[in-house]
Design a protein around this motif. Structure first.
Motif, PDB file in Angstrom:
ATOM      1  N   TYR A  53       0.836  -1.207   0.000  1.00  0.00           N
ATOM      2  CA  TYR A  53       0.000   0.000   0.000  1.00  0.00           C
ATOM      3  C   TYR A  53       0.871   1.257   0.000  1.00  0.00           C
ATOM      4  N   HIS A  54       1.860   1.325   0.920  1.00  0.00           N
ATOM      5  CA  HIS A  54       2.650   2.557   1.065  1.00  0.00           C
ATOM      6  C   HIS A  54       3.375   2.912  -0.233  1.00  0.00           C
ATOM      7  N   LEU A  55       4.016   1.916  -0.840  1.00  0.00           N
ATOM      8  CA  LEU A  55       4.791   2.193  -2.054  1.00  0.00           C
ATOM      9  C   LEU A  55       3.866   2.557  -3.216  1.00  0.00           C
ATOM     10  N   ALA A  56       2.811   1.761  -3.403  1.00  0.00           N
ATOM     11  CA  ALA A  56       1.934   1.963  -4.560  1.00  0.00           C
ATOM     12  C   ALA A  56       1.239   3.324  -4.493  1.00  0.00           C
ATOM     13  N   VAL A  57       0.740   3.681  -3.319  1.00  0.00           N
ATOM     14  CA  VAL A  57      -0.012   4.931  -3.202  1.00  0.00           C
ATOM     15  C   VAL A  57       0.920   6.129  -3.438  1.00  0.00           C
ATOM     16  N   THR A  58       2.157   6.026  -2.964  1.00  0.00           N
ATOM     17  CA  THR A  58       3.111   7.129  -3.120  1.00  0.00           C
ATOM     18  C   THR A  58       3.497   7.294  -4.590  1.00  0.00           C
ATOM     19  N   VAL A  59       3.824   6.188  -5.237  1.00  0.00           N
ATOM     20  CA  VAL A  59       4.245   6.241  -6.643  1.00  0.00           C
ATOM     21  C   VAL A  59       3.067   6.708  -7.517  1.00  0.00           C
ATOM     22  N   ASP A  60       1.871   6.226  -7.229  1.00  0.00           N
ATOM     23  CA  ASP A  60       0.722   6.550  -8.085  1.00  0.00           C
ATOM     24  C   ASP A  60       0.207   7.971  -7.873  1.00  0.00           C
ATOM     25  N   ASP A  61       0.208   8.458  -6.639  1.00  0.00           N
ATOM     26  CA  ASP A  61      -0.217   9.849  -6.441  1.00  0.00           C
ATOM     27  C   ASP A  61       0.695  10.780  -7.240  1.00  0.00           C
ATOM     28  N   ALA A  62       1.989  10.462  -7.254  1.00  0.00           N
ATOM     29  CA  ALA A  62       2.925  11.306  -8.025  1.00  0.00           C
ATOM     30  C   ALA A  62       2.667  11.138  -9.525  1.00  0.00           C
ATOM     31  N   ALA A  63       2.474   9.882  -9.971  1.00  0.00           N
ATOM     32  CA  ALA A  63       2.280   9.638 -11.412  1.00  0.00           C
ATOM     33  C   ALA A  63       1.010  10.329 -11.916  1.00  0.00           C
ATOM     34  N   GLN A  64       0.010  10.451 -11.072  1.00  0.00           N
ATOM     35  CA  GLN A  64      -1.247  11.090 -11.485  1.00  0.00           C
ATOM     36  C   GLN A  64      -1.242  12.600 -11.233  1.00  0.00           C
ATOM     37  N   GLY A  65      -0.138  13.120 -10.716  1.00  0.00           N
ATOM     38  CA  GLY A  65      -0.053  14.564 -10.462  1.00  0.00           C
ATOM     39  C   GLY A  65      -1.046  15.039  -9.418  1.00  0.00           C
ATOM     40  N   ILE A  66      -1.338  14.177  -8.435  1.00  0.00           N
ATOM     41  CA  ILE A  66      -2.300  14.546  -7.390  1.00  0.00           C
ATOM     42  C   ILE A  66      -1.705  15.679  -6.545  1.00  0.00           C
ATOM     43  N   THR A  67      -2.472  16.756  -6.351  1.00  0.00           N
ATOM     44  CA  THR A  67      -1.969  17.865  -5.525  1.00  0.00           C
ATOM     45  C   THR A  67      -2.622  17.890  -4.154  1.00  0.00           C
ATOM     46  N   LEU A  68      -3.781  17.217  -4.004  1.00  0.00           N
ATOM     47  CA  LEU A  68      -4.444  17.152  -2.693  1.00  0.00           C
ATOM     48  C   LEU A  68      -4.983  15.729  -2.498  1.00  0.00           C
ATOM     49  N   VAL A  69      -4.413  15.024  -1.539  1.00  0.00           N
ATOM     50  CA  VAL A  69      -4.876  13.667  -1.219  1.00  0.00           C
ATOM     51  C   VAL A  69      -5.987  13.784  -0.187  1.00  0.00           C
ATOM     52  N   VAL A  70      -7.176  13.318  -0.558  1.00  0.00           N
ATOM     53  CA  VAL A  70      -8.324  13.358   0.352  1.00  0.00           C
ATOM     54  C   VAL A  70      -8.609  11.923   0.781  1.00  0.00           C
ATOM     55  N   ARG A  71      -8.583  11.658   2.083  1.00  0.00           N
ATOM     56  CA  ARG A  71      -8.863  10.298   2.559  1.00  0.00           C
ATOM     57  C   ARG A  71      -9.234  10.363   4.025  1.00  0.00           C
TER      58      ARG A  71
END
Ligand code: GLU
Length: 282
Positions: free
Chosen positions: A197-215
């Motif tokens: 989870y930690h690796l995938a979410v970090t790599v993917d938020d960057a790949a998608q250019g996410i500027t605000l993570v809402v969770r």
């Protein structure tokens, strides 16, 4: 200013409930009000627990709520090469080691009398470091891969990010040294799925250019780990908004297995999307 990009990242392991609706609508509304983009990402790395029919149901529920997103969506099962590349970068910096400990080994090590009471972090008990002496050259298919947190702390200074959105946004900071003591050597690749989870979410938020993570605020303790991984991988740090959790009448947090609160059941009973918004205070 950069475009605001938010995302909703469900795992297709069960029906969406009111808590998911709150998360998805909050992320969607924030993007809409800023003229930004809301993205859907399917977090299906845990393949045996994920089913295509749950993904179809999630999409149907989100569309019914009035959400729209660009297609095609990112799905984590397509992204194993990106996670492998991130692991290679961390390995090249000497930050990873293979670990063959089983759950039973960990229980035994952690309950050994000389260890005292094991400290517990957001990922459970802090790993006692049994395999820390091993090197990636000796890694095999039976191994999980861990981050050597003390080594990571040696090469990174304090971690900074912004929590909250709008006027409530404020700075947060964490020390990698505290992470080493309180969280320990997190698993970045499970032996069964080759990532985490930690690796995938970090790599993917960057790949998608996410500027605000809402969770949900249940994931707030993971944020310092994600910001550390961003630093180690040279990725940008988004802002974070950890929202309140939607609880049932008894105050218990809703989980996917609580089918009684599934959105589809409210739909079947004739509720409208506005009824759902009212129910969750949006
Ligand atoms: N896939 C995670 C979940 O369904 C959410 C991950 C996140 O938002 O960081 O709970």
């Amino acid at each position: 200013m950069a475009e605001l990009r938010t995302r909703f990242a469900p795992s297709p392991t069960g029906p969406l409930h009111l808590g998911h609706a709150f998360s998805a609508l909050t992320a969607f509304d924030l993007a809409q009000s800023a003229g930004g983009t809301f993205l859907l990402r399917i977090e299906d790395i845990d393949a045996p627990r994920c089913r295509p029919e749950w993904e179809a149901a999630i999409r149907a529920d989100l569309r019914w709520l009035g959400l729209t997103w660009p297609e095609p969506v990112m799905r984590q099962s397509d992204r194993l090469a990106a996670y492998g590349a991130a692991l290679d970068r961390l390995a090249a910096r000497g930050l990873l080691y293979p670990c063959r400990c089983t759950r039973g080994d960990l229980r035994a090590a952690l309950s050994a009398p000389q260890e005292g009471v094991p400290p517990a972090g957001p990922d459970g008990p802090v790993y006692p470091g049994t395999c820390r002496h091993r090197t990636m050259a000796g890694a095999g298919p039976q191994d999980a891969i861990r981050l050597d947190m003390a080594r990571a702390a040696q090469i990174t200074g304090p971690l900074h990010w912004t929590e909250g959105c709008g006027p409530l946004a404020g700075p947060r900071t964490a020390s990698p040294r505290d992470l080493a003591a309180e969280v320990g050597d997190v698993i970045l690749a499970r032996r069964d799925i080759g990532t985490s989870y930690h690796l995938a979410v970090t790599v993917d938020d960057a790949a998608q250019g996410i500027t605000l993570v809402v969770r949900g605020e249940d994931l707030a303790p993971a944020t310092a780990i994600h910001v550390l991984l961003q630093r180690l991988l040279g990725l940008p740090t988004p802002a974070y908004h950890h929202h309140r959790l939607i609880r049932d009448a008894a105050g218990k947090r809703l989980a996917k297995r609580d089918d009684a609160r599934a959105l589809s059941l409210f739909r079947a009973e004739g509720a409208s999307p506005d009824d759902i918004r009212r129910k969750i205070g949006l």
